[in-house]
Design an enzyme around this catalytic site. Structure first.
Site, short mmCIF file in Angstrom:
data_model
loop_
_atom_site.label_atom_id
_atom_site.label_comp_id
_atom_site.label_asym_id
_atom_site.label_seq_id
_atom_site.Cartn_x
_atom_site.Cartn_y
_atom_site.Cartn_z
N SER A 105 0.78 -1.23 0.00
CA SER A 105 0.00 0.00 0.00
C SER A 105 0.82 1.28 0.00
O SER A 105 0.32 2.33 -0.41
CB SER A 105 -0.94 0.01 1.21
OG SER A 105 -0.20 -0.06 2.42
N HIS A 153 -5.36 -3.85 -2.22
CA HIS A 153 -5.08 -2.87 -3.28
C HIS A 153 -4.92 -3.52 -4.65
O HIS A 153 -4.60 -2.82 -5.62
CB HIS A 153 -3.81 -2.08 -2.92
CG HIS A 153 -4.03 -1.10 -1.81
ND1 HIS A 153 -4.52 0.17 -2.02
CD2 HIS A 153 -3.82 -1.21 -0.47
CE1 HIS A 153 -4.60 0.81 -0.86
NE2 HIS A 153 -4.18 -0.02 0.09
N LYS A 159 -12.15 -0.21 -1.29
CA LYS A 159 -11.21 0.56 -2.09
C LYS A 159 -11.73 0.64 -3.52
O LYS A 159 -12.54 1.49 -3.84
CB LYS A 159 -9.81 -0.04 -1.95
CG LYS A 159 -9.26 0.13 -0.53
CD LYS A 159 -7.89 -0.42 -0.38
CE LYS A 159 -7.28 -0.05 0.96
NZ LYS A 159 -8.01 -0.55 2.14
#
Length: 395
Positions: free
Chosen positions: A181, A209, A241
């Protein structure tokens, strides 16, 4: 005797003295590529909203439909009376998307790591974790009774060393982020899985991610490397996300799902997701498959932004994904750069020690599919001006 007031005051003072005190920026408009901060319209490079789904009309309409049909909440934990048919329908949809036998949704990626690691690991097991893994993995492992070891970041020789030096008859688990990240680099999953199989270990991938970013239609890092059907690879991640809503998931075999339903404490003791959340998530997974150009735009924007930053002379730390760090060195310089960028209409947050190592303080930028070329050019112009003012790039 320590009072509550003195304890809180002392801890806050310690945080301020160490430069770790946090005052979150408040967005005064929806989570969009152009938002409002401190009364100013700004290009937003600070969010994890990779696909632009957080304020997408398709997700909002589906959320509205589910709200009207199923109500505002579910009123119970999933294992008592809080599982609606829409919860299981979405989990089936997610498992089919991921290419796994099953999936289970929890409240967040953070609690998913706690729940899965706590359910799987026992005394006598060995878990080997990349040194740059996310805090949720670190905290999840703290709760587990297994022997815990760390290997150097993406260093396969060191991974093998740790496995050789720590033999066990218990379960062996290698844990890694799919995409890291802070640096935006991708785990060498092909090499990790090969080593895991050689030593009889299971690979555990936190794809927070990578999901929605890598692999066909955003199926994630595991799909990117072709391991989506492997029974010895566990996928977990977030739904907050790229997918723009909230939640976490664990995807793997049917037996894994059954185990988590019975043992994962965050699942057992948390009320189920509200129907509107389930509706929006269902729409997100449907939309990315129906409109693959969204991911193409994400990567077009990413390549353009990285190339232009490099042309200007900025160090992006070898990032391979839309997470694009710009290195400023010391923490104070990164925070000052963030302040100057905001004055020029760009919202991008400085990150320093201890979140990242000393000397590598940076601003972490995340490019999204919703950014236009004009927005990115505005951000790049601000970066150029700030970089010159701080002496980070040539004037």
């Amino acid at each position: 005797m320590t009072s509550l007031t003195s304890r809180i005051d002392a801890e806050l003072q310690r945080l301020r003295s160490a430069g770790l005190y946090i005052s979150p920026r408040v967005l005064e408009a929806p989570q969009r590529p152009i938002t409002r901060v401190l009364g100013r319209e700004v290009v937003n490079l600070a969010s994890n909203n990779y696909l632009g789904f957080a304020d997408h009309p398709f997700l909002k309409e589906r959320a509205r439909q589910f709200l009207e049909t199923w109500g505002a909440g579910v009123g119970a934990v999933r294992t008592i009376a809080g599982t609606l048919s829409i919860h299981e329908d979405f989990e089936t949809q997610l498992a089919e998307f991921k290419g796994t036998g099953s999936a289970l949704v929890l409240h967040s990626g953070f609690t998913t790591n706690q729940g899965v690691l706590g359910s799987l690991l026992q005394e006598g097991d060995l878990v080997v974790s990349d040194e740059l893994n996310h805090a949720s993995i670190i905290d999840g492992l703290r709760l587990a009774k297994a022997t815990k070891k760390v290997f150097k970041h993406k260093d396969m020789q060191d991974l093998e060393r740790v496995l050789l030096e720590n033999p066990t008859d218990g379960l062996k688990l290698i844990v890694t982020d799919g995409v890291f990240s802070m640096d935006g680099d991708i785990a060498p999953l092909d090499k990790i899985v090969e080593i895991a199989r050689r030593y009889g270990a299971v690979t555990y991938v936190d794809d927070a991610h990578g999901s929605g970013v890598l692999g066909e239609a955003g199926r994630g890092t595991v799909h990117h490397f072709g391991f989506e059907h492997a029974d010895d690879v566990i996928q977990i991640g977030t739904l907050s996300k790229a997918w723009g809503v909230v939640g976490g998931y664990a995807a793997g075999t049917r037996d894994l799902r059954d185990l988590l339903i019975n043992k994962a404490r965050p699942f057992l003791f948390s009320t189920g997701h509200p129907p509107a959340v389930v509706g929006a998530l269902s729409a997100a997974v449907e939309l990315i498959q129906r409109e693959p150009h969204i991911m193409e735009t994400l990567w077009d924007n990413t390549r353009y932004f990285k190339a232009e930053l490099s042309r200007l002379g900025f160090d992006t730390f070898g990032s391979e994904t839309p997470i694009t760090p710009v290195i400023f060195g010391e923490t104070g310089a990164a925070f000052e750069a963030s302040r100057l960028l905001l004055e020029r209409g760009v919202f991008a947050v400085g990150i320093g020690f201890p979140t990242v190592p000393r000397g590598s303080a940076r601003i972490r930028n995340i490019v999204t599919a919703a950014h236009t070329r004009d927005m990115l050019d505005r951000a790049l112009a601000a970066y150029e001006a700030v970089g010159r003012e701080l002496g980070v790039v040539a004037g």
